[in-house]
Design a protein around this motif. Structure first.
Motif, PDB file in Angstrom:
ATOM      1  N   ILE A  45       0.868  -1.168   0.000  1.00  0.00           N
ATOM      2  CA  ILE A  45       0.000   0.000   0.000  1.00  0.00           C
ATOM      3  C   ILE A  45       0.908   1.222   0.000  1.00  0.00           C
ATOM      4  O   ILE A  45       1.652   1.451   0.953  1.00  0.00           O
ATOM      5  CB  ILE A  45      -0.991  -0.004   1.187  1.00  0.00           C
ATOM      6  CG1 ILE A  45      -1.933   1.208   1.110  1.00  0.00           C
ATOM      7  CG2 ILE A  45      -0.288  -0.076   2.529  1.00  0.00           C
ATOM      8  CD1 ILE A  45      -3.065   1.034   0.164  1.00  0.00           C
ATOM      9  N   TRP A  46       0.912   1.943  -1.094  1.00  0.00           N
ATOM     10  CA  TRP A  46       1.724   3.152  -1.227  1.00  0.00           C
ATOM     11  C   TRP A  46       0.783   4.347  -1.255  1.00  0.00           C
ATOM     12  O   TRP A  46      -0.203   4.372  -2.015  1.00  0.00           O
ATOM     13  CB  TRP A  46       2.548   3.124  -2.512  1.00  0.00           C
ATOM     14  CG  TRP A  46       3.613   2.057  -2.545  1.00  0.00           C
ATOM     15  CD1 TRP A  46       3.960   1.195  -1.538  1.00  0.00           C
ATOM     16  CD2 TRP A  46       4.466   1.744  -3.656  1.00  0.00           C
ATOM     17  NE1 TRP A  46       4.974   0.366  -1.945  1.00  0.00           N
ATOM     18  CE2 TRP A  46       5.310   0.679  -3.236  1.00  0.00           C
ATOM     19  CE3 TRP A  46       4.608   2.254  -4.944  1.00  0.00           C
ATOM     20  CZ2 TRP A  46       6.269   0.121  -4.065  1.00  0.00           C
ATOM     21  CZ3 TRP A  46       5.562   1.699  -5.786  1.00  0.00           C
ATOM     22  CH2 TRP A  46       6.393   0.651  -5.348  1.00  0.00           C
ATOM     23  N   ILE A  47       1.076   5.343  -0.442  1.00  0.00           N
ATOM     24  CA  ILE A  47       0.221   6.524  -0.315  1.00  0.00           C
ATOM     25  C   ILE A  47       1.084   7.770  -0.467  1.00  0.00           C
ATOM     26  O   ILE A  47       2.160   7.866   0.128  1.00  0.00           O
ATOM     27  CB  ILE A  47      -0.498   6.550   1.050  1.00  0.00           C
ATOM     28  CG1 ILE A  47      -1.378   5.306   1.216  1.00  0.00           C
ATOM     29  CG2 ILE A  47      -1.332   7.827   1.203  1.00  0.00           C
ATOM     30  CD1 ILE A  47      -1.997   5.184   2.600  1.00  0.00           C
ATOM     31  N   PHE A  78      -3.444   0.102 -15.411  1.00  0.00           N
ATOM     32  CA  PHE A  78      -3.433   1.421 -14.785  1.00  0.00           C
ATOM     33  C   PHE A  78      -2.607   1.406 -13.504  1.00  0.00           C
ATOM     34  O   PHE A  78      -1.866   2.360 -13.218  1.00  0.00           O
ATOM     35  CB  PHE A  78      -4.867   1.869 -14.486  1.00  0.00           C
ATOM     36  CG  PHE A  78      -4.948   3.247 -13.879  1.00  0.00           C
ATOM     37  CD1 PHE A  78      -4.674   4.372 -14.630  1.00  0.00           C
ATOM     38  CD2 PHE A  78      -5.288   3.414 -12.540  1.00  0.00           C
ATOM     39  CE1 PHE A  78      -4.743   5.639 -14.077  1.00  0.00           C
ATOM     40  CE2 PHE A  78      -5.357   4.674 -11.979  1.00  0.00           C
ATOM     41  CZ  PHE A  78      -5.083   5.801 -12.750  1.00  0.00           C
ATOM     42  N   ALA A  79      -2.726   0.332 -12.708  1.00  0.00           N
ATOM     43  CA  ALA A  79      -1.919   0.225 -11.493  1.00  0.00           C
ATOM     44  C   ALA A  79      -0.432   0.236 -11.830  1.00  0.00           C
ATOM     45  O   ALA A  79       0.378   0.841 -11.105  1.00  0.00           O
ATOM     46  CB  ALA A  79      -2.287  -1.047 -10.734  1.00  0.00           C
ATOM     47  N   GLN A  80      -0.068  -0.385 -12.936  1.00  0.00           N
ATOM     48  CA  GLN A  80       1.330  -0.368 -13.376  1.00  0.00           C
ATOM     49  C   GLN A  80       1.767   1.043 -13.742  1.00  0.00           C
ATOM     50  O   GLN A  80       2.885   1.474 -13.426  1.00  0.00           O
ATOM     51  CB  GLN A  80       1.511  -1.295 -14.577  1.00  0.00           C
ATOM     52  CG  GLN A  80       2.926  -1.319 -15.151  1.00  0.00           C
ATOM     53  CD  GLN A  80       3.937  -1.890 -14.185  1.00  0.00           C
ATOM     54  OE1 GLN A  80       3.736  -2.961 -13.628  1.00  0.00           O
ATOM     55  NE2 GLN A  80       5.041  -1.169 -13.976  1.00  0.00           N
ATOM     56  N   GLU A  81       0.873   1.791 -14.396  1.00  0.00           N
ATOM     57  CA  GLU A  81       1.173   3.181 -14.745  1.00  0.00           C
ATOM     58  C   GLU A  81       1.398   4.024 -13.493  1.00  0.00           C
ATOM     59  O   GLU A  81       2.337   4.824 -13.422  1.00  0.00           O
ATOM     60  CB  GLU A  81       0.018   3.749 -15.584  1.00  0.00           C
ATOM     61  CG  GLU A  81       0.221   5.176 -16.052  1.00  0.00           C
ATOM     62  CD  GLU A  81      -0.961   5.686 -16.859  1.00  0.00           C
ATOM     63  OE1 GLU A  81      -1.099   6.917 -16.989  1.00  0.00           O
ATOM     64  OE2 GLU A  81      -1.761   4.847 -17.350  1.00  0.00           O
ATOM     65  N   VAL A  82       0.535   3.834 -12.495  1.00  0.00           N
ATOM     66  CA  VAL A  82       0.687   4.578 -11.238  1.00  0.00           C
ATOM     67  C   VAL A  82       1.954   4.143 -10.513  1.00  0.00           C
ATOM     68  O   VAL A  82       2.675   4.976  -9.936  1.00  0.00           O
ATOM     69  CB  VAL A  82      -0.558   4.380 -10.353  1.00  0.00           C
ATOM     70  CG1 VAL A  82      -0.347   4.997  -8.978  1.00  0.00           C
ATOM     71  CG2 VAL A  82      -1.785   4.996 -11.026  1.00  0.00           C
ATOM     72  N   GLU A  83       2.250   2.844 -10.540  1.00  0.00           N
ATOM     73  CA  GLU A  83       3.472   2.358  -9.894  1.00  0.00           C
ATOM     74  C   GLU A  83       4.713   3.011 -10.507  1.00  0.00           C
ATOM     75  O   GLU A  83       5.618   3.458  -9.788  1.00  0.00           O
ATOM     76  CB  GLU A  83       3.572   0.840 -10.034  1.00  0.00           C
ATOM     77  CG  GLU A  83       4.864   0.269  -9.443  1.00  0.00           C
ATOM     78  CD  GLU A  83       5.057  -1.201  -9.768  1.00  0.00           C
ATOM     79  OE1 GLU A  83       6.065  -1.780  -9.297  1.00  0.00           O
ATOM     80  OE2 GLU A  83       4.228  -1.772 -10.504  1.00  0.00           O
TER      81      GLU A  83
END
Length: 483
Positions: free
Chosen positions: A334-336, A439-444
């Motif tokens: 969990i990255w915030i 999309f999660a990969q893009e945000v990562e």
């Protein structure tokens, strides 16, 4: 001297009497015990310093407000909700497979909106990309444009927005412009007058429609929403001002993130604006939603999105519980990212439990401050987080203002909510949760770039601080429930 004492003595006594009365009011009306204690202690001990701030900030729940707003929202959601909410299931499919039925069920009930498939979402990193996309969308508008910001400034960027909206209104496009009356307190009357004269329906979002509550500074509308023709919508952390383009040293370069959403979720975002517009004007904006295309069908490929609006009139503390559920759903990481790290006990407990489960918990915060007391309180919470095994990073190049949550490798949420009590309980916020591995990969990738430009802090920083500095940090944290 005797004459002065005769005058000062009664004033001191009056201040303490008023402080005790205000403290009693705080105990009865503040929504959290921590906030009640913070106000009560400060009002009794330092009434000369805290009575005036309490008048503006302390009445976090005043008569009739929450009930009136809640009833209005419930009526709108019953009678005027988007048709997508009836035709598309929200508890089956990809979100349930990736995050579990209980998570999906709780969040859809919490936010009152369904997960909708068939969307596309892209990140807009920093102000130049964000406002380029927004202005291009406005330029292409054919039917209507809605614009809502917490802060609107009468500077170069504000002038560009005003000119773009007036130009579309002159073409017969319906344009709705909503701004927060406190966040945009320095917006001059001539700016608003020019919009109205140009045919733009313009209105401030005020806390309450009654004069008695005009001194209230809580319950601000912190949302940032732009939508065009029901086809695309923009949500994120940017407001309208040159500082969001990096034009305000020493905070520049400004680091922020917006998203562009296309698909059925646009209707949900627009409906959040509809609730705010109706509260501010007692009128409904006219939206002609485009007819669905084959790519919009529930069976089509696309990202699943859940729009989560939150505010002080909610039955539950939606924003805080959203963070808790997102943290509890994490199994790997969990990255915030947040400009303000002032979590409540529920969120902090969820973060600590995630560490105990073996989850990679990281929080990215700014190294530069824009609010002195909040920054000091954030630093102490950062040190407490380190002791719990949470990794804390400080973004070095400039001020970090983005609000992003990455859950494992399957979901990410981006919007306007900070990790602090104002977003949890006092402001109107909006987050968009997207379930999609691409999309999660893009945000990562975006966050890894941010971490690469950040400094990870360790416990020695607090240990090496002077005794006075540590005392000041603890004093600042006393006010965290009301920050």
């Amino acid at each position: 001297m005797q004459f002065d004492l005769l005058h000062v003595g009664p004033l001191v006594a009056l201040a303490h009497i008023l402080g005790v009365i205000a403290a009693c009011h705080a105990i009865l009306n503040t929504r959290t015990s921590q906030g009640a204690i913070a106000w009560a202690v400060s009002l009794v001990a330092m009434p000369y310093l805290t009575l005036v701030p309490y008048l503006f900030l302390g009445r976090s729940k005043f008569a009739g407000y929450a009930d009136a707003r809640r009833v209005e929202n419930e009526l709108l959601r019953t009678r005027a909700h988007p048709p997508e909410w009836d035709t598309q299931a929200s508890s089956a499919g990809l979100p349930t497979q990736q995050l579990g039925f209980r998570f999906v069920h709780s969040l859809t009930r919490l936010g009152g909106m369904p997960f909708l498939p068939g969307n596309s979402v892209r990140t807009l990193v920093n102000g130049a990309a964000t406002f380029k996309a927004i202005f291009e969308a406005i330029e292409g508008a054919r039917h209507y444009v809605i614009v809502q910001f917490f802060i609107v400034r009468d500077d170069a960027l504000g002038e560009m927005l005003k000119d773009a909206l007036i130009a579309k209104a002159s073409q017969g496009v319906r344009v709705y412009f909503l701004y927060d009356s406190i966040g945009s307190f320095d917006l001059p009357h001539r700016y608003v007058a020019a919009l109205r004269a140009g045919g733009v329906e313009t209105h401030p979002f005020a806390t309450n429609r009654r004069f008695v509550n005009r001194l209230q500074l809580n319950f601000r509308n912190h949302r940032k929403i732009v939508a065009v023709d029901g086809e695309c919508a923009f949500v994120g952390g940017h407001n309208v001002g040159v500082e969001y383009l990096g034009g305000k040293p020493p905070l520049s370069p400004w680091r922020d993130t917006h998203i562009e959403v296309r698909g059925p979720a646009v209707a949900s975002i627009q409906f959040v604006f509809t609730e705010d517009w109706h509260w501010a004007t007692q009128q409904l904006p006219e939206f002609d939603m485009p007819a669905p295309t084959p790519g919009d069908s529930p069976d089509s490929q696309g990202m699943h999105c859940l729009v989560v609006p939150s505010g002080p009139a909610d039955k539950q503390e939606t924003c805080s519980l959203f963070f808790v559920e997102a943290i509890n759903a994490a199994r790997e990481r969990i990255w915030i990212t947040t400009p303000y790290l002032v979590p409540d006990e529920a969120v902090f407990a969820a973060l600590r439990l995630a560490v105990l489960r073996g989850v990679d918990v990281r929080i990215l915060i700014p190294c530069r401050r824009d609010h002195r007391v909040v920054f000091a309180a954030s630093k102490l919470y950062a040190y407490d987080s380190l002791r719990a095994g949470i990794r804390i990073f400080r973004y070095q190049p400039g001020f970090l203002h983005q609000k992003v949550i990455l859950i494992d490798s399957v979901a990410a949420a981006i919007g306007s909510a900070n990790l602090d009590n104002r977003s949890f309980r006092l402001n109107f916020e909006i987050m968009v949760l997207t379930v999609d591995r691409g999309f999660a990969q893009e945000v990562e990738t975006m966050l890894l770039n941010d971490f690469a430009e950040s400094l990870e802090i360790d416990r020695n920083e607090y240990r090496q601080a002077s005794a006075l500095r540590r005392v000041l940090l603890h004093v600042a944290r006393l006010f965290s429930p009301i920050l």
